[in-house]
Design a protein around this motif. Structure first.
Motif, mmCIF file in Angstrom:
data_model
loop_
_atom_site.group_PDB
_atom_site.id
_atom_site.type_symbol
_atom_site.label_atom_id
_atom_site.label_comp_id
_atom_site.label_asym_id
_atom_site.label_seq_id
_atom_site.Cartn_x
_atom_site.Cartn_y
_atom_site.Cartn_z
ATOM 1 N N ALA A 228 53.601 146.926 19.264
ATOM 2 C CA ALA A 228 53.570 147.629 20.557
ATOM 3 C C ALA A 228 54.393 146.930 21.634
ATOM 4 C CB ALA A 228 52.128 147.768 21.041
ATOM 5 N N SER A 229 54.791 145.684 21.402
ATOM 6 C CA SER A 229 55.300 144.884 22.516
ATOM 7 C C SER A 229 56.625 145.390 23.093
ATOM 8 C CB SER A 229 55.430 143.412 22.109
ATOM 9 O OG SER A 229 56.589 143.158 21.347
ATOM 10 N N ILE A 230 57.563 145.813 22.256
ATOM 11 C CA ILE A 230 58.850 146.290 22.785
ATOM 12 C C ILE A 230 58.698 147.608 23.532
ATOM 13 C CG2 ILE A 230 61.113 147.199 22.130
ATOM 14 C CD1 ILE A 230 61.398 144.922 20.164
ATOM 15 N N PRO A 231 58.024 148.637 22.964
ATOM 16 C CA PRO A 231 57.886 149.866 23.751
ATOM 17 C C PRO A 231 57.044 149.681 25.008
ATOM 18 C CG PRO A 231 56.610 150.013 21.726
ATOM 19 C CD PRO A 231 57.489 148.797 21.597
ATOM 20 N N LEU A 232 56.064 148.764 24.985
ATOM 21 C CA LEU A 232 55.315 148.466 26.208
ATOM 22 C C LEU A 232 56.223 147.827 27.256
ATOM 23 C CD1 LEU A 232 51.904 147.111 24.853
ATOM 24 C CD2 LEU A 232 52.222 149.088 26.352
ATOM 25 N N ALA A 233 57.083 146.910 26.822
ATOM 26 C CA ALA A 233 58.014 146.271 27.756
ATOM 27 C C ALA A 233 59.011 147.279 28.306
ATOM 28 C CB ALA A 233 58.739 145.117 27.060
ATOM 29 N N LEU A 234 59.489 148.204 27.469
ATOM 30 C CA LEU A 234 60.396 149.252 27.936
ATOM 31 C C LEU A 234 59.715 150.130 28.978
ATOM 32 C CD1 LEU A 234 62.051 150.430 24.582
ATOM 33 C CD2 LEU A 234 63.183 149.202 26.457
ATOM 34 N N THR A 235 58.468 150.513 28.705
ATOM 35 C CA THR A 235 57.729 151.357 29.645
ATOM 36 C C THR A 235 57.493 150.628 30.953
ATOM 37 O OG1 THR A 235 56.626 152.462 27.790
ATOM 38 C CG2 THR A 235 55.627 152.709 29.960
ATOM 39 N N ASP A 236 57.136 149.359 30.863
ATOM 40 C CA ASP A 236 56.894 148.557 32.063
ATOM 41 C C ASP A 236 58.170 148.402 32.889
ATOM 42 O OD1 ASP A 236 54.858 146.868 33.455
ATOM 43 O OD2 ASP A 236 56.345 145.301 33.102
ATOM 44 N N ASP A 237 59.275 148.105 32.231
ATOM 45 C CA ASP A 237 60.554 147.972 32.938
ATOM 46 C C ASP A 237 60.967 149.293 33.585
ATOM 47 O OD1 ASP A 237 60.962 145.299 32.515
ATOM 48 O OD2 ASP A 237 62.846 145.534 31.433
ATOM 49 N N HIS A 238 60.766 150.399 32.862
ATOM 50 C CA HIS A 238 61.117 151.705 33.430
ATOM 51 C C HIS A 238 60.245 152.017 34.631
ATOM 52 C CE1 HIS A 238 62.199 155.861 33.892
ATOM 53 N NE2 HIS A 238 60.987 156.277 33.565
ATOM 54 N N ALA A 239 58.940 151.738 34.529
ATOM 55 C CA ALA A 239 58.029 152.012 35.640
ATOM 56 C C ALA A 239 58.388 151.193 36.875
ATOM 57 C CB ALA A 239 56.591 151.727 35.216
ATOM 58 N N ASN A 240 58.901 149.993 36.655
ATOM 59 C CA ASN A 240 59.254 149.108 37.767
ATOM 60 C C ASN A 240 60.729 149.194 38.152
ATOM 61 O OD1 ASN A 240 56.699 147.642 38.360
ATOM 62 N ND2 ASN A 240 56.859 147.083 36.208
ATOM 63 N N ARG A 241 61.430 150.219 37.620
ATOM 64 C CA ARG A 241 62.818 150.523 37.962
ATOM 65 C C ARG A 241 63.781 149.375 37.662
ATOM 66 N NH1 ARG A 241 62.000 153.815 43.719
ATOM 67 N NH2 ARG A 241 60.568 155.386 42.872
ATOM 68 N N LEU A 242 63.483 148.656 36.589
ATOM 69 C CA LEU A 242 64.381 147.590 36.146
ATOM 70 C C LEU A 242 65.380 148.102 35.119
ATOM 71 C CD1 LEU A 242 61.744 144.727 35.823
ATOM 72 C CD2 LEU A 242 63.451 145.020 37.630
ATOM 73 N N LEU A 243 65.130 149.309 34.605
ATOM 74 C CA LEU A 243 66.064 149.976 33.698
ATOM 75 C C LEU A 243 66.674 151.153 34.430
ATOM 76 C CD1 LEU A 243 63.986 149.959 30.397
ATOM 77 C CD2 LEU A 243 66.201 148.855 30.720
#
Length: 353
Positions: free
Chosen positions: A296-311
Motif C-alpha cells: 500500500a505504501s506507494i499508492p498511499l504516498a501518491l495519494t498523499d502527495d496529490h492531496a497536498n499538491r506536491l504532484l
C-alpha cells in the motif's frame, strides 16, 4: 498492434484516479515504547516513523482495499472497471484470492480479478499487470490496489518489526489512452532473486510448512526480516532498478520531478534518493505518518502527495520498490490532471488501545 515511431504501442495505460485509506486507530511511538523497552527517539532515529495505523479486530485486508478502491474510482470520475488487481501479502484467506471479493463489494462483479504477491514490491508488479491488461486490449479500465494488514502477521512483541509496520490501502485507476498524454505509464523494470527467499518471510502458513501450532514455533508463524541484510539489498536493488527505467526512457535524474519510493523507512528512501542524485525535496515521504504499509505504501504516498499538491500535471514521477522474494521494480509515469483527493491520513487525535 501498431506502434509509434519510437516503438511504443499506441494504446497505453493512463493513470486517471487515486485514493487511499488508513484505519482509524493511530498508534504513536510513545504507546509502543511503553511495552517494547524502547523510546520515541530510538524509533525516529532508525526509521523516521512517528505514527502507524492499525486495523481493528473486525477489519480485514479486503475492507481497507474496498475503501481505497472506492475513493480511487470516485477520483477517476466513474465507478466502472473491467479488472481489479490487488497486491497484498495479507489476503483475507489463503483461498480464494481477495480481489474477487473486493470487486464484488465495489459493484464490479463479472470483472476480471486476481491477487499479486510480491510483498512490498507488489504494487509496482500489479501496476505492470494492469498496464498489460490494457495494452493487450483485455481491459479498458483497471483498478489497481495495494493493501496490507501487517498487524496480523507481525508479532506485537517483536521490537524490530512492530515499530516499523502499519496497515493501509492505496489504489489507482488506469484507463486506455495514448503515450503522449498526461498520466501515461512509461517504462517498467521488474526483477527477483529467490536465492534470498528467507531474508523476508513468514515461515509457516503455506504448503511447505502449514501453520500447525503443534509443529511450528511462535516465531515461524510471524513475520521475520533480517534487517541489516535487507537494508543493503534494498539500497542496491532500488537504485539499480530506478536507473534502468531512466535509461530505458532516455531520461536522467534531472528529468525527475517527483521520486516516490516504497516507504520502507526514512533512512532507506532518503539514501536511495541521494544515491540517485535526487535532492530530498523531490522525494515523497509518507512513512512518518503511516509506517511501512507494504504494497500500500506507494499508492498511499501518491495519494498523499496529490492531496497536498506536491504532484502537478506534467511531472515526471519515478516509482521504485523492494520487497521479499526478493523482488524489486520501478516505473516512470507522467502525472495527469486529477480532481482533488482527500489525504489518506486525516485522524488528528491519537487513538487509545
Amino acid at each position: 498492434m501498431s506502434a509509434t515511431p519510437a516503438g511504443r504501442p499506441d494504446r497505453v495505460a493512463v493513470l486517471c484516479g487515486v485514493g487511499g485509506h488508513l484505519p482509524r486507530h493511530r498508534v504513536g511511538n510513545d504507546e509502543l515504547a511503553a511495552r517494547l523497552d524502547t523510546d520515541d527517539a530510538w524509533i525516529r532515529t532508525r526509521t523516521g516513523i512517528r505514527f502507524r495505523h492499525l486495523a481493528a479486530p473486525h477489519e480485514a485486508t479486503s475492507d481497507l482495499a474496498v475503501a481505497a478502491g472506492r475513493r480511487a474510482l470516485a477520483n477517476s470520475g466513474t465507478a466502472r472497471a473491467d479488472a481489479v488487481v490487488v497486491a497484498t501479502t495479507t489476503p483475507d484467506r489463503s483461498c480464494p484470492a481477495t480481489a474477487p471479493l473486493v470487486a464484488a463489494r465495489l459493484g464490479l462483479s463479472g470483472a476480471a480479478a486476481f491477487d499479486i504477491g510480491a510483498v512490498c514490491t507488489g504494487f509496482v508488479y500489479a501496476l505492470a499487470a494492469g498496464a498489460g491488461l490494457i495494452t493487450s486490449g483485455v481491459a479498458d479500465r483497471v483498478l489497481v490496489i495495494g493493501a496490507d494488514v501487517y498487524s496480523r502477521i507481525v508479532d506485537p512483541a517483536d521490537r524490530q518489526n512492530a515499530v516499523v509496520f502499519g496497515d493501509g490501502a492505496g489504489a489507482v485507476v488506469l484507463r486506455a489512452g495514448h503515450a503522449d498524454e498526461p498520466g501515461a505509464l512509461g517504462s517498467f523494470d521488474l526483477g527477483s532473486d529467490g536465492d534470498h527467499e528467507d531474508m523476508i518471510t513468514v515461515a509457516a502458513g503455506g504448503s511447505r510448512l502449514p501453520a500447525d501450532p503443534s509443529r511450528t514455533s511462535h516465531t515461524e508463524r510471524h513475520f521475520a526480516m533480517r534487517g541489516k541484510e535487507v537494508y543493503r539489498h534494498a539500497l542496491i536493488r532500488m537504485t539499480a532498478s530506478a536507473r534502468t527505467v531512466l535509461d530505458r526512457s532516455g531520461l536522467t535524474v534531472d528529468d525527475v520531478d517527483r521520486f516516490v519510493p516504497h516507504q520502507a523507512n526514512l533512512r532507506i528512501l532518503r539514501t536511495v534518493a541521494t544515491d540517485l542524485g535526487l535532492p530530498a525535496d523531490r522525494c515523497a515521504t509518507h512513512v512518518e505518518r503511516a509506517g511501512n504499509t507494504g504494497a500500500a505504501s506507494i499508492p498511499l504516498a501518491l495519494t498523499d502527495d496529490h492531496a497536498n499538491r506536491l504532484l502537478r500535471p506534467g511531472h515526471q514521477v519515478l516509482l521504485t520498490a523492494f520487497g521479499g522474494g526478493l523482488t524489486w521494480g520501478s516505473c516512470l509515469l507522467t502525472w495527469p490532471e486529477l480532481p482533488p483527493a482527500a489525504a489518506p491520513a486525516h485522524h488528528e487525535q491519537e487513538s487509545s488501545p
